[in-house]
Design a protein around this motif. Sequence first.
Motif: not given
Length: 278
Positions: A116-140
């Motif tokens: 959650l912590e790593a993904t939240r920080s990646a999402a903050d960066w992505a949105h600040a840079n105009g990117l749509w972001i996908e993450a994963e929970l429960g490992e494939v």
Amino acid sequence: MSLAPAGVLVAEAAAAGRAVAAFNVITLEHAEAVVEGAERAGTPVILQLSENAVKFRGGALLPISRAAAACAEAARVPVGLHLDHVKSPDLLRQAADAGFGSVMYDAAHLPYAENLEATRSAADWAHANGLWIEAELGEVGGKNGAAPLDPHAPGARTDPDEARRFVADSGVDALAVAIGSTHAMTSRTASLDHALLARLAKTVDVPLVLHGSSGLPDAELAAAVAGGIRKVNIGTALNVAMTEAIRTHLTGADPRPYLTAARTAMAATAEAMIAVLN
Ligand code: G3H
Ligand code: ZN
């Protein structure tokens, strides 16, 4: 038609009850074949480059991403450019300048709080840079040549309530879910937990993404879309088609005959799988 943000393509597919196919690109022939298959099917498609594919290129993102972007720009259908399974913060931060409209940040191997912590920080960066972001929970399972996870092991399935909280707390735009598929299967024999998918589709309010889709037969893929999957990631099926064609046509010194056969085989695979999702 050309380059279009993957987030827009996924939203349009969701509104129509369909899914967008997202194919992993390793070589220029992959990108050409996927665009050809999508043009024949008459649907949008996503070209995605994984961190592993970038490592295969010696860590250089631009040679292959520019080639894929050029294929997208010349396409007669909308084509998204997506950076897939990114773990390296350094690679993540190259995405916007390299022309990607979206990324998948993969911290699914980490315990929940760290993911959650790593993904939240990646999402903050992505949105600040105009990117749509996908993450994963429960490992494939089955990433990077790893053995498939025991489907009953903790973490091998996505819990719906945890997924809802994860999306709300991280701010991601789409979620990859573990519902029984496994990466890198060369036979199409897997089956999904459709009851779990139904619960996830009801509980999670962002588009759901299926990984490891090469291992699923057509009927399972179609049922996944009917059950609420909106982006379907496919890699190995192209590689199986490519390698079989090369094996058959590998004669002489000129690479063009076997690469042509490989591209033709991959385009047919892409077209057929896109048709199943629509
Ligand atoms: O992110 C990429 C995919 O999940 C591809 O998986 O190679 O098993 O089709 P696959
Ligand atoms: Zn994947």
